[in-house]
Design an enzyme around this catalytic site. Sequence first.
Site, PDB file in Angstrom:
ATOM      1  N   TYR A  96      35.806 -20.391  85.530  1.00 49.13           N
ATOM      2  CA  TYR A  96      36.219 -19.489  86.603  1.00 49.13           C
ATOM      3  C   TYR A  96      37.353 -20.064  87.436  1.00 49.13           C
ATOM      4  O   TYR A  96      38.101 -19.318  88.079  1.00 49.13           O
ATOM      5  CB  TYR A  96      35.038 -19.078  87.483  1.00 49.13           C
ATOM      6  CG  TYR A  96      34.191 -20.202  88.022  1.00 49.13           C
ATOM      7  CD1 TYR A  96      34.615 -20.978  89.084  1.00 49.13           C
ATOM      8  CD2 TYR A  96      32.930 -20.453  87.482  1.00 49.13           C
ATOM      9  CE1 TYR A  96      33.820 -22.002  89.591  1.00 49.13           C
ATOM     10  CE2 TYR A  96      32.126 -21.469  87.973  1.00 49.13           C
ATOM     11  CZ  TYR A  96      32.584 -22.246  89.028  1.00 49.13           C
ATOM     12  OH  TYR A  96      31.796 -23.252  89.520  1.00 49.13           O
ATOM     13  N   PRO A 156      40.590  15.909  47.517  1.00 46.40           N
ATOM     14  CA  PRO A 156      40.932  16.600  48.758  1.00 46.40           C
ATOM     15  C   PRO A 156      39.937  17.710  49.063  1.00 46.40           C
ATOM     16  O   PRO A 156      39.280  18.242  48.167  1.00 46.40           O
ATOM     17  CB  PRO A 156      42.326  17.163  48.475  1.00 46.40           C
ATOM     18  CG  PRO A 156      42.391  17.299  46.992  1.00 46.40           C
ATOM     19  CD  PRO A 156      41.570  16.161  46.442  1.00 46.40           C
ATOM     20  N   ARG A 200      54.428  11.138  59.008  1.00 45.87           N
ATOM     21  CA  ARG A 200      53.410  12.184  59.007  1.00 45.87           C
ATOM     22  C   ARG A 200      53.999  13.478  59.558  1.00 45.87           C
ATOM     23  O   ARG A 200      54.604  13.496  60.636  1.00 45.87           O
ATOM     24  CB  ARG A 200      52.201  11.756  59.851  1.00 45.87           C
ATOM     25  CG  ARG A 200      51.213  12.883  60.190  1.00 45.87           C
ATOM     26  CD  ARG A 200      50.457  13.347  58.946  1.00 45.87           C
ATOM     27  NE  ARG A 200      49.677  14.546  59.232  1.00 45.87           N
ATOM     28  CZ  ARG A 200      48.402  14.545  59.647  1.00 45.87           C
ATOM     29  NH1 ARG A 200      47.771  13.404  59.829  1.00 45.87           N
ATOM     30  NH2 ARG A 200      47.776  15.669  59.863  1.00 45.87           N
ATOM     31  N   ARG A 222      49.465  14.638  53.199  1.00 51.33           N
ATOM     32  CA  ARG A 222      50.008  13.865  54.314  1.00 51.33           C
ATOM     33  C   ARG A 222      50.214  12.418  53.884  1.00 51.33           C
ATOM     34  O   ARG A 222      49.432  11.881  53.087  1.00 51.33           O
ATOM     35  CB  ARG A 222      49.104  13.950  55.526  1.00 51.33           C
ATOM     36  CG  ARG A 222      47.729  13.328  55.343  1.00 51.33           C
ATOM     37  CD  ARG A 222      46.647  14.070  56.062  1.00 51.33           C
ATOM     38  NE  ARG A 222      46.254  15.284  55.374  1.00 51.33           N
ATOM     39  CZ  ARG A 222      45.202  16.004  55.710  1.00 51.33           C
ATOM     40  NH1 ARG A 222      44.438  15.646  56.707  1.00 51.33           N
ATOM     41  NH2 ARG A 222      44.901  17.087  55.038  1.00 51.33           N
ATOM     42  N   ASP A 269      46.906   9.859  57.635  1.00 52.40           N
ATOM     43  CA  ASP A 269      46.027  10.590  58.553  1.00 52.40           C
ATOM     44  C   ASP A 269      45.067   9.578  59.171  1.00 52.40           C
ATOM     45  O   ASP A 269      44.371   8.858  58.444  1.00 52.40           O
ATOM     46  CB  ASP A 269      45.266  11.677  57.799  1.00 52.40           C
ATOM     47  CG  ASP A 269      44.425  12.545  58.730  1.00 52.40           C
ATOM     48  OD1 ASP A 269      44.883  12.816  59.850  1.00 52.40           O
ATOM     49  OD2 ASP A 269      43.318  12.945  58.336  1.00 52.40           O
ATOM     50  N   ASP A 298      41.997   9.309  62.071  1.00 45.04           N
ATOM     51  CA  ASP A 298      41.091  10.009  62.978  1.00 45.04           C
ATOM     52  C   ASP A 298      40.185   9.011  63.693  1.00 45.04           C
ATOM     53  O   ASP A 298      39.692   8.051  63.082  1.00 45.04           O
ATOM     54  CB  ASP A 298      40.203  11.000  62.214  1.00 45.04           C
ATOM     55  CG  ASP A 298      40.978  12.206  61.715  1.00 45.04           C
ATOM     56  OD1 ASP A 298      41.842  12.701  62.458  1.00 45.04           O
ATOM     57  OD2 ASP A 298      40.728  12.643  60.574  1.00 45.04           O
ATOM     58  N   PHE A 317      34.075  11.235  52.381  1.00 44.96           N
ATOM     59  CA  PHE A 317      35.228  10.333  52.393  1.00 44.96           C
ATOM     60  C   PHE A 317      35.330   9.554  53.707  1.00 44.96           C
ATOM     61  O   PHE A 317      36.029   8.548  53.780  1.00 44.96           O
ATOM     62  CB  PHE A 317      36.528  11.092  52.109  1.00 44.96           C
ATOM     63  CG  PHE A 317      36.934  12.104  53.148  1.00 44.96           C
ATOM     64  CD1 PHE A 317      37.599  11.718  54.308  1.00 44.96           C
ATOM     65  CD2 PHE A 317      36.686  13.457  52.958  1.00 44.96           C
ATOM     66  CE1 PHE A 317      37.990  12.645  55.258  1.00 44.96           C
ATOM     67  CE2 PHE A 317      37.074  14.400  53.901  1.00 44.96           C
ATOM     68  CZ  PHE A 317      37.728  13.990  55.052  1.00 44.96           C
TER      69      PHE A 317
END
Length: 274
Positions: free
Chosen positions: A53, A163, A201, A210, A213, A215, A241
């Site tokens: 500290y 896909p 993209r 694409r 991608d 997410d 996937f």
Amino acid sequence: MDVINIKQLEVFANHGVLREENILGQKFLVSASLYVDTRQAGREDNLDLSVNYALVCDTIRAFMKDNTFKLIEAVAEKLAEKILLEFDKIKSIKLEIRKPWAPIMQSVDYVSVEIERGWKRAYLSMGSNMGDKRAYLDNAIDAMEAEPLCRVKKISPFYVTAPVGGVEQDDFLNCCVEIETLLSPYELLDFVNGIEADNNRERIIHWGPRTLDIDIVLYEGCVMSEERLTIPHREMAVREFVLRPLNDIAPYEIHPVLNKSVGELFRNIVDDEV
């Protein structure tokens, strides 16, 4: 989580909206609660296993004196980030910046800003089905590793998947990544969208092909549903996937809405297919 507290460290610095505050300076009082696991340090009586500290105080003092900000909100934000990046054993911090000489022409003990910041665990699902798919995914991981506010912890195996969505296109290459980040959910969204843009993209056809991608599927138990961002990702529980690579790196992570583990969700998908 254990806590190391620093209470009202006095620093003379030059922060404020007024020009005089930047030139003449004034007193600030800084308090910090450092959330860190101290058990092993305590059992072994070893400072190297904890957070010094005294060094944190030195960091606070140097940062406050070497920088000038108009707002104490900015002081708190940047100081919290500095401490979390410099001391890797600190998982989160509660920080208060007090300004006892605030020039507001009123009788007041002090004005202060108090924030909490910390490393959050997030899981990202990534896919590519155009060009050099592996290169695009590797580029994304490299970009995450190069960002100081993100730490890449685990990378799943890569899987070739068909896909979805009915648009005729090439197979995808998919993976999942576990990160720790100081970015908020929306900041993380902007960051990964930037990575997508850097990798060409384009959002032309919904569910279409694409280059990259990315997410956000989970973020530290967060539950939110807004126009730009939904966490957990609304499709993750029904997408093999996503679940297959995620199960490789986080089988016991709990979906905060369904209250089921990633492993359970993945097994449900596999059983349904059988």
